[in-house]
Motif scaffolding. Structure first.
Motif, PDB file in Angstrom:
ATOM      1  N   SER A  51      10.117 -34.777  -3.102  1.00 43.37           N
ATOM      2  CA  SER A  51       8.597 -34.943  -3.220  1.00 43.37           C
ATOM      3  C   SER A  51       8.059 -33.543  -3.403  1.00 43.37           C
ATOM      4  CB  SER A  51       7.869 -35.413  -1.964  1.00 43.37           C
ATOM      5  OG  SER A  51       8.282 -36.662  -1.761  1.00 43.37           O
ATOM      6  N   GLU A  52       8.455 -32.366  -2.802  1.00 42.87           N
ATOM      7  CA  GLU A  52       8.145 -31.137  -3.184  1.00 42.87           C
ATOM      8  C   GLU A  52       8.505 -30.788  -4.488  1.00 42.87           C
ATOM      9  OE1 GLU A  52       8.858 -26.564  -1.445  1.00 42.87           O
ATOM     10  OE2 GLU A  52      10.035 -28.212  -0.846  1.00 42.87           O
ATOM     11  N   GLU A  99       6.487 -29.579  -9.998  1.00 43.03           N
ATOM     12  CA  GLU A  99       6.771 -29.906 -11.559  1.00 43.03           C
ATOM     13  C   GLU A  99       5.552 -30.521 -12.070  1.00 43.03           C
ATOM     14  OE1 GLU A  99      11.734 -30.656 -12.135  1.00 43.03           O
ATOM     15  OE2 GLU A  99      10.489 -32.544 -11.690  1.00 43.03           O
ATOM     16  N   THR A 100       4.821 -31.108 -11.356  1.00 38.77           N
ATOM     17  CA  THR A 100       3.622 -31.847 -11.960  1.00 38.77           C
ATOM     18  C   THR A 100       2.574 -30.810 -12.028  1.00 38.77           C
ATOM     19  OG1 THR A 100       4.181 -33.895 -10.604  1.00 38.77           O
ATOM     20  CG2 THR A 100       1.882 -33.495 -11.345  1.00 38.77           C
ATOM     21  N   GLN A 101       2.541 -29.984 -10.850  1.00 34.13           N
ATOM     22  CA  GLN A 101       1.540 -28.742 -11.025  1.00 34.13           C
ATOM     23  C   GLN A 101       1.832 -28.116 -12.076  1.00 34.13           C
ATOM     24  OE1 GLN A 101       1.627 -26.927  -7.418  1.00 34.13           O
ATOM     25  NE2 GLN A 101       0.426 -28.388  -6.357  1.00 34.13           N
ATOM     26  N   LEU A 102       3.085 -27.643 -12.589  1.00 31.38           N
ATOM     27  CA  LEU A 102       3.700 -26.671 -13.315  1.00 31.38           C
ATOM     28  C   LEU A 102       3.204 -27.244 -14.892  1.00 31.38           C
ATOM     29  CD1 LEU A 102       4.992 -23.968 -14.005  1.00 31.38           C
ATOM     30  CD2 LEU A 102       7.018 -25.125 -13.941  1.00 31.38           C
ATOM     31  N   ALA A 103       3.509 -28.618 -15.005  1.00 29.29           N
ATOM     32  CA  ALA A 103       3.155 -29.206 -16.383  1.00 29.29           C
ATOM     33  C   ALA A 103       1.638 -29.066 -16.555  1.00 29.29           C
ATOM     34  CB  ALA A 103       3.715 -30.619 -16.175  1.00 29.29           C
ATOM     35  N   ARG A 152      -1.191 -17.704 -16.394  1.00 33.32           N
ATOM     36  CA  ARG A 152       0.115 -17.411 -16.560  1.00 33.32           C
ATOM     37  C   ARG A 152       0.544 -16.813 -15.085  1.00 33.32           C
ATOM     38  NH1 ARG A 152      -1.164 -14.177 -21.923  1.00 33.32           N
ATOM     39  NH2 ARG A 152      -0.555 -15.979 -23.484  1.00 33.32           N
ATOM     40  N   LYS A 153      -0.211 -16.169 -14.389  1.00 36.25           N
ATOM     41  CA  LYS A 153       0.370 -15.655 -12.910  1.00 36.25           C
ATOM     42  C   LYS A 153       0.810 -16.824 -12.202  1.00 36.25           C
ATOM     43  CE  LYS A 153      -1.066 -13.158  -8.782  1.00 36.25           C
ATOM     44  NZ  LYS A 153      -2.253 -12.837  -7.888  1.00 36.25           N
ATOM     45  N   ASN A 154      -0.123 -18.004 -12.287  1.00 39.86           N
ATOM     46  CA  ASN A 154       0.091 -19.119 -11.231  1.00 39.86           C
ATOM     47  C   ASN A 154       1.319 -19.815 -11.820  1.00 39.86           C
ATOM     48  OD1 ASN A 154      -1.905 -18.736  -9.935  1.00 39.86           O
ATOM     49  ND2 ASN A 154      -3.435 -20.018 -10.820  1.00 39.86           N
ATOM     50  N   ILE A 155       1.697 -19.894 -13.071  1.00 42.57           N
ATOM     51  CA  ILE A 155       2.664 -20.660 -13.751  1.00 42.57           C
ATOM     52  C   ILE A 155       3.987 -19.768 -13.514  1.00 42.57           C
ATOM     53  CG2 ILE A 155       3.985 -20.816 -15.898  1.00 42.57           C
ATOM     54  CD1 ILE A 155       1.126 -21.642 -17.184  1.00 42.57           C
ATOM     55  N   SER A 156       4.048 -18.466 -13.448  1.00 43.67           N
ATOM     56  CA  SER A 156       5.157 -17.638 -12.963  1.00 43.67           C
ATOM     57  C   SER A 156       5.544 -18.021 -11.599  1.00 43.67           C
ATOM     58  CB  SER A 156       4.933 -16.299 -13.276  1.00 43.67           C
ATOM     59  OG  SER A 156       5.869 -15.309 -13.031  1.00 43.67           O
ATOM     60  N   THR A 203       9.086 -19.466 -10.319  1.00 46.60           N
ATOM     61  CA  THR A 203       9.877 -18.858  -9.374  1.00 46.60           C
ATOM     62  C   THR A 203      10.288 -19.776  -8.076  1.00 46.60           C
ATOM     63  OG1 THR A 203       8.951 -16.515 -10.148  1.00 46.60           O
ATOM     64  CG2 THR A 203      10.108 -16.791  -7.831  1.00 46.60           C
ATOM     65  N   LYS A 204       9.338 -20.668  -7.555  1.00 42.94           N
ATOM     66  CA  LYS A 204       9.486 -21.122  -6.617  1.00 42.94           C
ATOM     67  C   LYS A 204      10.490 -22.169  -7.010  1.00 42.94           C
ATOM     68  CE  LYS A 204       6.580 -23.696  -3.115  1.00 42.94           C
ATOM     69  NZ  LYS A 204       5.356 -24.090  -2.769  1.00 42.94           N
TER      70      LYS A 204
END
Length: 227
Positions: free
Chosen positions: A169-170, A175-179, A212-216, A220-221
């Motif tokens: 689930s995590e 992955e949903t947030q990243l997309a 871009r910072k949030n994506i990075s 990394t996570k």
């Protein structure tokens, strides 16, 4: 039957499953009947993995893993029939999909819960390996209980270290947030290119850098969860 996944002989079932069996259980039988008739040649239950067939302890979450073989009529297929069928099976499942000269492996993680005294299954995350070579043993049985066997299967298919449903689930949430962030960043890049006012360009670029910072950070996570 050829032992496609090279699992222990005690796990082999190789039973033809009538398509009508799924149609009868479906809440939308007409649509499912059409999909099954148009796309699938046959459905076979190849393996049943239980404590008594693979000599492991019972799991807390996983009580049985069923492995199906789907033979398609054409050299392509849609995922819809597998989603519809999987919703009807109250067990953890894996699908071998043969189409043309290719073979895919599909695993749709389902979470089992009890709501008002009734068992409920919720399909959460799908992993699809395309054009696999069965002789390369894409799945190996690892673990001393059925939970570990199942989540090791998911780890092998996803590339992530997975120990339980919460970990899956995590990963799904990340992955949903990243997309979404990647879509937002692409839209913002287009706005920057089309913006004529210099001050506004600076504001948009500041927002883009934050995205871009949030994506990075999310990338990394995810990388840290990789095997």
């Amino acid at each position: 039957m050829e032992n496609l996944l090279q699992f222990p002989l005690k796990t082999i079932v190789d039973r033809l499953i009538p398509k009508a069996q799924f149609v009868k259980a479906s809440s939308n039988p007409t649509a499912l009947r059409t999909l099954l008739a148009e796309e699938l040649e046959q459905i076979r239950l190849l393996y049943i993995l239980r404590p008594d067939t693979i000599n492991v302890d019972e799991g807390n979450e996983v009580k049985e893993i069923d492995v199906f073989l789907f033979k398609c009529k054409e050299d392509c297929y849609s995922i819809n029939p597998f989603c519809g069928i999987d919703d009807l099976i109250p067990r953890h499942t894996i699908y071998i999909i043969q189409y043309g000269n290719s073979t895919d492996l599909l695993m749709q993680h389902k979470n089992r819960s009890v709501v008002a005294g009734k068992v409920k299954w919720t399909r959460e995350v799908s992993k699809l390996l395309r054009d696999i070579k069965l002789e390369d043993k894409p799945l190996t049985i690892e673990g001393n209980n059925l939970d570990k066997v199942y989540f090791n299967f998911f780890s092998q298919m996803s590339g992530y270290r997975v120990d339980n449903s919460e970990a899956i689930s995590e990963i799904k949430e990340i992955e949903t947030q990243l997309a979404k962030l990647r879509r937002d960043a692409e839209a913002l890049r287009k706005r920057v290119r089309n913006e004529k006012q210099f001050n506004r360009q600076i504001e948009l670029n500041t927002q883009l850098r934050e995205l871009r910072k949030n994506i990075s950070e999310l990338e990394t996570k995810l990388a840290n969860i990789k095997k």
